[in-house]
Design a protein around this motif. Structure first.
Motif, PDB file in Angstrom:
ATOM      1  N   GLN A 159     -30.615 -34.880  46.977  1.00  0.00           N
ATOM      2  CA  GLN A 159     -31.229 -35.337  45.726  1.00  0.00           C
ATOM      3  C   GLN A 159     -31.597 -34.141  44.846  1.00  0.00           C
ATOM      4  OE1 GLN A 159     -34.522 -37.852  46.769  1.00  0.00           O
ATOM      5  NE2 GLN A 159     -33.236 -39.362  47.858  1.00  0.00           N
ATOM      6  N   ALA A 160     -32.161 -33.072  45.500  1.00  0.00           N
ATOM      7  CA  ALA A 160     -32.515 -31.880  44.723  1.00  0.00           C
ATOM      8  C   ALA A 160     -31.268 -31.216  44.146  1.00  0.00           C
ATOM      9  CB  ALA A 160     -33.274 -30.894  45.609  1.00  0.00           C
ATOM     10  N   THR A 161     -30.182 -31.178  44.973  1.00  0.00           N
ATOM     11  CA  THR A 161     -28.929 -30.586  44.481  1.00  0.00           C
ATOM     12  C   THR A 161     -28.390 -31.372  43.301  1.00  0.00           C
ATOM     13  OG1 THR A 161     -28.426 -29.799  46.703  1.00  0.00           O
ATOM     14  CG2 THR A 161     -26.601 -29.916  45.135  1.00  0.00           C
ATOM     15  N   GLN A 162     -28.429 -32.670  43.406  1.00  0.00           N
ATOM     16  CA  GLN A 162     -27.970 -33.499  42.299  1.00  0.00           C
ATOM     17  C   GLN A 162     -28.819 -33.258  41.056  1.00  0.00           C
ATOM     18  OE1 GLN A 162     -28.007 -37.514  43.736  1.00  0.00           O
ATOM     19  NE2 GLN A 162     -26.346 -37.176  45.224  1.00  0.00           N
ATOM     20  N   ALA A 163     -30.136 -33.088  41.285  1.00  0.00           N
ATOM     21  CA  ALA A 163     -31.011 -32.812  40.145  1.00  0.00           C
ATOM     22  C   ALA A 163     -30.677 -31.471  39.514  1.00  0.00           C
ATOM     23  CB  ALA A 163     -32.474 -32.835  40.596  1.00  0.00           C
ATOM     24  N   THR A 164     -30.365 -30.459  40.385  1.00  0.00           N
ATOM     25  CA  THR A 164     -29.998 -29.136  39.853  1.00  0.00           C
ATOM     26  C   THR A 164     -28.693 -29.204  39.080  1.00  0.00           C
ATOM     27  OG1 THR A 164     -31.110 -28.081  41.708  1.00  0.00           O
ATOM     28  CG2 THR A 164     -29.504 -26.755  40.502  1.00  0.00           C
ATOM     29  N   VAL A 165     -27.716 -29.940  39.654  1.00  0.00           N
ATOM     30  CA  VAL A 165     -26.437 -30.098  38.949  1.00  0.00           C
ATOM     31  C   VAL A 165     -26.650 -30.807  37.622  1.00  0.00           C
ATOM     32  CG1 VAL A 165     -24.183 -31.228  39.046  1.00  0.00           C
ATOM     33  CG2 VAL A 165     -25.092 -30.048  41.064  1.00  0.00           C
ATOM     34  N   ALA A 166     -27.507 -31.855  37.660  1.00  0.00           N
ATOM     35  CA  ALA A 166     -27.780 -32.574  36.417  1.00  0.00           C
ATOM     36  C   ALA A 166     -28.447 -31.666  35.401  1.00  0.00           C
ATOM     37  CB  ALA A 166     -28.654 -33.790  36.715  1.00  0.00           C
ATOM     38  N   LYS A 167     -29.369 -30.806  35.904  1.00  0.00           N
ATOM     39  CA  LYS A 167     -30.058 -29.877  34.998  1.00  0.00           C
ATOM     40  C   LYS A 167     -29.061 -28.901  34.373  1.00  0.00           C
ATOM     41  CE  LYS A 167     -33.132 -25.907  35.112  1.00  0.00           C
ATOM     42  NZ  LYS A 167     -33.909 -25.008  35.971  1.00  0.00           N
ATOM     43  N   SER A 168     -28.190 -28.314  35.237  1.00  0.00           N
ATOM     44  CA  SER A 168     -27.207 -27.372  34.708  1.00  0.00           C
ATOM     45  C   SER A 168     -26.279 -28.047  33.715  1.00  0.00           C
ATOM     46  CB  SER A 168     -26.394 -26.771  35.866  1.00  0.00           C
ATOM     47  OG  SER A 168     -27.234 -26.092  36.749  1.00  0.00           O
ATOM     48  N   SER A 169     -25.835 -29.272  34.047  1.00  0.00           N
ATOM     49  CA  SER A 169     -24.966 -30.010  33.134  1.00  0.00           C
ATOM     50  C   SER A 169     -25.694 -30.328  31.841  1.00  0.00           C
ATOM     51  CB  SER A 169     -24.486 -31.291  33.803  1.00  0.00           C
ATOM     52  OG  SER A 169     -23.687 -32.051  32.927  1.00  0.00           O
ATOM     53  N   PHE A 170     -26.969 -30.701  31.980  1.00  0.00           N
ATOM     54  CA  PHE A 170     -27.759 -31.021  30.790  1.00  0.00           C
ATOM     55  C   PHE A 170     -27.893 -29.794  29.887  1.00  0.00           C
ATOM     56  CE2 PHE A 170     -31.978 -30.862  28.800  1.00  0.00           C
ATOM     57  CZ  PHE A 170     -31.887 -31.945  27.939  1.00  0.00           C
ATOM     58  N   LEU A 171     -28.195 -28.625  30.517  1.00  0.00           N
ATOM     59  CA  LEU A 171     -28.357 -27.414  29.717  1.00  0.00           C
ATOM     60  C   LEU A 171     -27.035 -27.017  29.058  1.00  0.00           C
ATOM     61  CD1 LEU A 171     -30.694 -25.307  32.002  1.00  0.00           C
ATOM     62  CD2 LEU A 171     -31.272 -26.362  29.808  1.00  0.00           C
TER      63      LEU A 171
END
Length: 920
Positions: A404-416
């Motif tokens: 879940q944290a990895t997905q959140a990090t990926v989502a954050k990077s994609s969002f940025l």
């Protein structure tokens, strides 16, 4: 003389005696030769003396016959006189070599004598006796002169002969005496030397004989004679070794007896020790029979038909256990399980777990012994397995949380990444349109619009700074921020930063001071990031100080490991408490909430500055006191391109000289092939710091020369290069049997800017566009043609309009396209002189457009300027380099990945590629 061998001594004696004999013989021969020469000389003198006497006799005959001729006037007397004269002439010719002056004088007198004698004969014949007598009287003076000369010659010859005879006699006597003395001395010397040599041989032999007798008699402490370097010394050393071996044998015998006693004691202690082990312990010999075990091991096999005692085989033990149902895995497949278990027992490969009946588990650790046996440790891990099951459940839950944290990090990077484009694109329109409106307002003198438009511009640029700070922080957190080190002139950097901060200081009536030495020198760092740190500290100091002083002090600090540069920014502002200092470098936080309300700001500047300083190898420290002021100190290593990279070879304009400077083979050597000097320098520096030997080449052709000459362990190869590109070089290498085995890492794209350049871009701009920078880039592509055409490929209408107006203002004719496909259609109709290209567009983006352009030779020469607000994704990189086995991105945030793969490849291939010999 023991340092010489006996053979050498005897040979020396023989040579010396032979030399004495030879010298004596040569001396006697010389004396005999000298005597013979003296006798020959004496004989010669006797011969000459005989000739002189004969000359005197012949002259007497001549005198007689001349006198007789004058008296008798007979023809017979005249003939005899002529014959005597001829004999005298011959005698004088023989004496001429010995006394040429005397012979000439005699010949002259004889000539005068003969002339007057013949005149006297003529006078007597003519009855002129008085005249004849007078002439004969005159001949007597010539006769007397000749007699005196001949007498003198004979006397001298007799004296010389006597002297020669006496000298020869004396020399003979001296030679006899000297020969006698020399012979006696030579005999004495030979006798003495013979005695010395024989003594040097016989005496050590007698000592050695005594020592041998003592050793054979059992007296091993008997001292041995000193061992020389001769044959007797070798015998002495051999005897010493024999005695030492006898001593050691006795010592070993004593030690054996002691060891047997100690082994018995150790065996008792071992038995006691293994009994104290909480795990089961068993030792089996090479025949698989039990040697020793503890009671814990016996307890694990209680209730079996076989007794656990020394001598029982392991097969019997486990067969009985399997048949008794102790091992569930053996049920219904006893023979197969037994064969597998015995194979593991005979070839132990590490610990493994075995399930027992009743829910018990054993961990069995077996190891082979040196004599072919096996030692095993059997641990009851039943409780551990229960805890392991509990831990597995916990790990599963943690894995879910991690995912879940990895997905959140990926989502954050994609969002940025998306926000980078989505924020900068509208902001580009805001700033660009505000600039155009401000220009129009200035041209039309609409002063009431100038101030609002300036506020819009300031707000847009402030928002851009905030976006850049957030993106910088995101890159730092992800470890993807690239630093481009270069030599930076500190004086110029300080002047630039102070000039930028001067308006901020003037806004609060602050005085900005600079303290620095005149010879500050340079620093090796990222100039942009270093300026960002200093300017951030100066702006903070100016913001929190009113009508005070802000001081920037710069100094160089020499140190043993290298110079450091210290930047100290001090102010006389509000200061901070210890509690506030503790929160100072946290992201999105200022000293306290009141500071944010009063002074504004996001709290990102100091956090980013601290992270940047750490990336540069330095640190930021702070000292502050409320109401007094604050001092920030930045310490950075001065560094330099020659410090860490001394072993690297950099050949930006030709690899031949660098190749000649290197050995032709070497492990851990990396060949970097890239046409971009910045990329080559970056790769060279960080690979050299990792201990690799680096050679660089700027083209595929140079790369092939270096590869064939140096045979590197690994090659990093850029894809797109002028002339021979990466694919062509790779194809040439794979077709060469000598180069085909060298591993190649395809390396491309330093960052978005480098990707654009790699695809053929001629310039690069970030959105929002800096108009001055765009104008400067455009100036490089000015042509002498009356019409200059530009194609703007941009999906955002506002940005297209802004760029169109700017280009028109610079004298360009502008065509527009909303995406790559439209741009290709326009290229088919007319060829522009310049293309301004956005990378992120719908339908066909900039990457696809560039790829299609490069397929058409007519489009390859058109300069392209990249204009984008987006960060590249991994998908973009894979799409560009699809189908390549090893592709790494040339970005600073992926240096560790690059180094890891290069280390892996070098570790895999360096041993194979590095030959033990050097190429000629």
């Amino acid at each position: 003389m023991s340092q010489f061998s006996i053979r050498a001594r005897l040979v020396f004696l023989a040579i010396l005696l032979l030399a004495i004999l030879t010298v004596s013989t040569l001396y006697l021969t010389r004396q005999v030769s000298t005597g013979a020469a003296a006798l020959a000389e004496e004989a010669r003198l006797v011969t000459v003396l005989k000739t002189a006497n004969k000359t005197a006799k012949d002259f007497g005959d001549l005198k007689y016959w001349l006198t007789d001729l004058a008296v008798s006037l007979l023809v017979r007397s005249e003939q005899n006189a002529n014959a005597a004269r001829d004999l005298l002439t011959a005698d004088l010719a023989a004496l001429a070599p010995y006394d040429p002056e005397g012979v000439r004088a005699i010949q002259a007198e004889i000539g005068a004598l003969m002339d007057q004698a013949l005149k006297a004969v003529d006078a007597y014949t003519n009855e002129q006796r008085v005249v004849g007598n007078a002439l004969m009287a005159q001949t007597r003076s010539h006769i007397q002169a000749i007699d005196a000369t001949l007498a003198q010659t004979v006397e001298r010859l007799e004296g010389e002969a006597v002297a020669k005879r006496d000298a020869a006699a004396r020399d003979a006597e001296a030679a006899v005496r000297l020969s006698l003395i020399t012979g006696i001395l030579a005999f004495l010397l030979a006798a003495a030397l013979t005695a010395v040599i024989l003594r040097s041989i016989i005496r050590p032999l007698r000592r050695l004989e005594g020592a041998m007798a003592a050793i054979t008699g059992g007296r091993l402490d008997e001292p041995l004679p000193p061992a020389g370097r001769d044959e007797i010394g070798a015998m002495t050393r051999t005897l010493g070794l024999l005695r030492q071996s006898l001593i050691e044998r006795e010592q070993l015998e004593r030690e054996r007896r002691d060891a047997e006693a100690e082994a018995q004691r150790a065996q008792r202690r071992l038995g006691e020790a293994i009994e104290t082990i909480s795990e089961g312990f068993a030792l089996y010999d090479a025949e698989d029979r039990l040697v020793i075990c503890n009671s814990r091991y016996r307890e694990m096999y209680t209730g079996l038909d076989v007794e656990i005692r020394p001598g029982v085989t392991y097969e019997a033990v486990i067969r009985a256990a399997a048949q008794a149902g102790v091992i569930p895995d053996a049920a219904d497949r006893l023979d197969a399980w037994l064969a597998a278990r015995l194979d593991r027992h005979h070839h132990p490969g590490g610990a493994y777990e075995q399930k027992r009946s009743g829910g018990r588990w054993l961990k069995i650790s077996e190891r082979a012994t040196a004599d072919g046996g096996c030692v095993g440790v059997f641990t009851d891990i039943t409780e551990l397995k229960a805890r392991e099951a509990q831990l597995g459940e916990l790990v599963d839950r943690l894995a879910d949380a991690r995912d879940q944290a990895t997905q959140a990090t990926v989502a954050k990077s994609s969002f940025l990444a998306n926000m980078s484009h989505e924020l900068r694109t509208p902001l580009n329109a805001v700033i660009g349109l505000a600039e155009m409106l401000a220009e129009d307002a200035a041209d039309q003198a609409l002063e009431e619009f100038r101030e609002p438009l300036d506020r819009i511009l300031r707000a847009g640029r402030h928002l851009l700074a905030l976006i850049n700070d957030v993106l910088d922080l995101s890159k730092i957190e992800a470890g993807r921020l690239d630093l481009h080190d270069e030599e930076v002139d500190l004086a110029g950097l300080v002047a630039d930063a102070v000039g930028a901060a001067q308006p901020l200081a003037a806004r609060n009536d602050n005085r900005l001071l600079v303290e620095r030495p005149a010879d500050l020198g340079a620093i090796w760092a990222d100039a942009t990031r270093l300026r960002q740190i200093i300017l951030n500290l100066l702006s903070n100091a100016c913001k929190f100080t009113k009508a005070g002083t802000v001081t920037l002090a710069v100094a160089r600090e020499p140190a043993a490991e290298g110079d450091w540069i210290r930047f100290r920014v001090s102010d006389t502002g509000i200061g901070m408490t210890a509690e506030q200092l503790g929160r100072l470098f946290q992201e999105f936080m200022q000293a306290d909430s009141s500071t944010t309300r009063k002074y504004g700001g996001t709290g990102l500047g100091l956090a980013i500055s601290q992270r940047l300083a750490a990336l540069m190898g330095g640190a930021i420290t702070v000292e502050s006191e409320p109401g007094v002021g604050t001092s920030f100190t930045v310490r950075l290593p001065a560094g330099g391109p020659g410090s860490a990279e001394a072993s690297a070879v950099f050949a930006p304009t030709g690899v031949a000289d660098a190749i000649r400077a290197l050995p032709h083979r070497g492990a851990d050597r990396v060949l970097v092939v890239d046409d971009d000097a910045t990329v080559r320098d970056l790769m060279r520096r960080f690979l050299s710091r990792e201990g690799f030997d680096v050679i660089t080449a700027e083209s595929g052709a140079e790369g092939l020369v270096a590869a064939r000459t140096l045979r590197p362990s690994v090659i990093t190869l850029d894809v797109l290069m002028p002339g021979m590109d990466g694919w062509s070089m790779l194809e040439a290498m794979k077709s060469d049997p000598e180069l085909a085995a060298i591993p190649v890492i395809m390396v491309t794209i330093l960052d978005e800017k480098q990707k654009g350049f790699a695809l053929g871009a001629s310039g690069y701009l970030n959105k929002p566009i800096d108009r001055g920078r765009l104008a400067a880039i455009l100036a490089r592509f000015r042509s002498t043609a009356s019409t200059r055409r530009a194609l703007v490929v941009e999906d955002d209408v506002a940005t297209r309009e802004m760029m169109r107006r700017l280009l028109v203002g610079e004298g360009w004719e502008v065509a527009e396209a909303g995406n790559g496909r439209e741009a290709l259609q326009r290229l088919g109709r007319e060829r522009p002189d310049l293309i301004l290209l956005d990378l992120m567009m719908p339908e066909m983006d900039g990457f696809e457009f560039l790829a299609e352009c490069r397929k058409v030779p007519e489009y390859s020469g058109i300069p392209v300027i990249i204009v984008t607000a987006a960060d590249l994704t991994d998908h973009d990189r894979r799409r560009l380099n699809g189908g390549v086995e090893h592709v790494l991105q040339k970005a600073a945030f992926e240096q560790e990945d690059l180094l890891a793969q290069i280390r892996q490849l070098v570790g895999r291939y360096a041993t194979a590629t590095a030959a033990p010999e050097r190429l000629p």
